[in-house]
Design an enzyme around this catalytic site. Structure first.
Site, PDB file in Angstrom:
ATOM      1  N   ASP A 189     -15.042  56.419  26.726  1.00 42.68           N
ATOM      2  CA  ASP A 189     -16.432  56.130  26.988  1.00 42.68           C
ATOM      3  C   ASP A 189     -17.219  56.542  25.742  1.00 42.68           C
ATOM      4  OD1 ASP A 189     -18.153  55.998  29.855  1.00 42.68           O
ATOM      5  OD2 ASP A 189     -19.188  56.910  28.145  1.00 42.68           O
ATOM      6  N   GLU A 232     -20.125  50.889  28.845  1.00 41.32           N
ATOM      7  CA  GLU A 232     -19.663  51.428  27.569  1.00 41.32           C
ATOM      8  C   GLU A 232     -18.310  52.127  27.745  1.00 41.32           C
ATOM      9  OE1 GLU A 232     -22.261  52.585  29.310  1.00 41.32           O
ATOM     10  OE2 GLU A 232     -22.551  54.745  29.083  1.00 41.32           O
TER      11      GLU A 232
END
Lengths: 316, 210
Positions: A189, A232
């Site tokens: 991430d 993301e």
């Protein structure tokens, strides 16, 4: 009914827009129509009475003989289709401008000609020019292929999208049980992605995602499968890789993303990721358990300084 | 699956006899062409509904994945005469040993070549047994080019149920195997609806002549 004269009949065969020729049992040409003359460049006078296989040595001889033999023995039609065998004779097609293919595609039919006693002494072969059909079929296949690709790909990052990536992960997990091999997973991430969007704008955020994805592509091995899991968050399936191997992969990913030099409108944006890795075990109920464990390791990395990786089990 | 309830016992016997004779001839000509001994099972004649076709296919193909070829045939009367489709179903064994029989072994057996071989052998099998039947009925059959129904797929995936829009079909089922080769396949001739009645009349004509 008016009788059609043999001359008229001959003229009809001559002017057909398909190739027609007739062979006897010795492979000698008995008839060769206009279509065949035009496309082969050999007029009927140069062909009739001669052996076809000597005139066209490039024909697959053994196969062709067997094909003809089948028609004689079984008194049965036989066929070839362009999809499997693009052509019998290497003719030019009549689309010199818009063709985009090398030769005329052909569908051929081999027809036994029975005489009045029901015996077959001659075989008639027809050749149909199906170049147009071939070209449209190829275009259709190309479109289908691109459609299939795009339904699997995430538009922004060009990595696999979540649903297709998960399908691949599930398949690898099942495969590793069957073949007693190892499958591992890296989930990661971007650190402080919200701040990047807030400080530099969403377009800058998109650029970061694109560049990170490119870095992932360059870092992973051919057998690894990378996908965009969420906004993301990314995942990489490491096939035939145990926990030791996937830790090395995680470190390579961390490093190559940290070293990225992302520029957006003359501003340099620092980018790092936090990663979690785990190895699949056949006691797991499904691939989702593996995602869950790698995710736990990922949150451990987030809570312990970011720009680092952690592996499951966490006490290691 | 019923043993032709539409037909009288005489008609059934006559049809079985015609088909048996045709298979004998087919075996002979196939052996001449392929230069190998071909064994054909005793043809099984029955009527099938669309849902029973699948059951029949599953029962005689002993393989998880199959390849199948279909081919249409009809006589000179077209819609009203003898017409139907032949299905040839192959278990997913190797086709390599088949390649040599039809001279497909000069080059590597690519996917395209394997497809052509399947189409070709199916056409040969269909022609060999159908022509024999047609000849005895005093008919001449015309065949469309064969096409692929499925390659390396589960039997269930071969066709959708709604592709078969007919009530009942006369079915002739024959198993082929080749001597000293593991290859074998099943041929299912299906003649739906009107062809059943047409054939009944045809059989009566033959029975009257006897």
């Amino acid at each position: 009914m008016p009788q059609i004269s043999p001359e008229l009949l001959k003229h009809s065969v001559e002017s057909l827009d398909i190739g027609v020729f007739i062979l006897n049992k010795d492979m000698e040409v008995q008839l060769w129509n206009q279509f065949m003359s035009t496309n082969s460049g050999l007029p009927s006078t140069a062909v009739v009475g001669k052996n076809l296989l000597e005139l066209f040595p490039e024909l697959p001889q053994r196969w062709f003989k067997k094909k003809i033999e089948g028609v004689f023995i079984l008194k049965n039609r036989s066929f070839t289709a362009w999809k499997q065998r693009p052509y019998l004779f290497q003719f030019n097609h009549n689309r010199p401008v818009t063709g985009g293919v090398e030769n005329m595609y052909q569908n051929c039919t081999f027809i036994p000609l029975k005489d009045s006693a029901g015996e077959v002494e001659l075989v008639c072969i027809t050749i149909q020019d199906v170049t147009d059909e071939g070209i449209s079929q190829k275009m259709l296949e190309g479109t289908m292929h691109r459609l299939e690709e795009s339904s699997r790909t995430d538009g922004l990052t060009q990595l696999l999208n979540r649903s297709y990536w998960e399908l691949c992960l599930a398949r690898e997990c099942k495969r590793s049980v069957r073949y007693k091999s190892k499958t591992s997973l890296v989930m990661f991430d971007l650190d402080h992605f919200k701040a990047i969007n807030d400080n530099y704008g969403h377009l800058a955020g998109d650029e970061v995602l694109r560049e990170v994805s490119e870095a992932i592509r360059l870092t992973i091995r051919d057998t690894d499968i990378a996908g965009r899991y969420g906004g993301e968050e990314f995942g990489v399936v490491a096939t035939d890789t145990d926990l030791v191997g996937v830790k090395l992969l995680a470190e390579r990913l961390r490093k190559s993303i940290e070293e990225l030099d992302v520029h957006y409108e003359d501003q340099s944006i620092p980018v790092t990721v936090s990663l979690g890795v785990a190895e699949y075990d056949e006691s797991f109920s499904s691939h989702e358990s593996l995602i869950k464990l790698a995710d736990e390791a990922l949150y451990y990395s987030k809570e312990h300084g970011r720009n680092r990786w952690a592996s499951y089990p966490l006490d290691e | 699956m019923k043993e032709l309830p539409q037909y009288t016992e005489d008609q059934r016997d006559c049809l079985q006899e015609i088909v048996n004779v045709a298979m004998g001839q087919a075996g002979d000509s196939l052996a001449r062409l392929l230069e190998v001994f071909v064994t054909l099972s005793v043809p099984k004649i029955q009527t099938l509904s669309p849902s029973e076709v699948r059951v029949a296919l599953r029962s005689f193909v002993d393989s998880e994945y199959v390849s199948a070829i279909r081919q249409s045939f009809h006589d000179s009367k077209g819609q009203d005469g003898l017409r139907g489709e032949a299905l040839v179903v192959y278990g997913d064994s190797s086709f390599k040993e088949l390649a040599e029989l039809l001279a497909y072994d000069d080059e590597e057996l690519s996917e395209g070549l394997e497809q052509e071989l399947l189409l070709d052998i199916s056409n040969v099998l269909n022609g060999a047994c159908l022509n024999g039947i047609a000849e005895q009925l005093g008919e001449e059959l015309v065949y469309s080019p064969p096409s692929i129904l499925g390659q390396h797929v589960p039997v269930e995936k071969l066709f959708q149920q709604d592709q078969m829009r007919w009530e009942m079909a006369l079915s002739v089922e024959i198993n082929y195997s080749l001597e000293q080769r593991s290859f074998n396949c099943d041929l299912l001739l299906l003649m739906p609806d009107t062809a059943i009645d047409y054939l009944a009349n045809k059989l009566d004509e033959i029975l009257e002549d006897d």
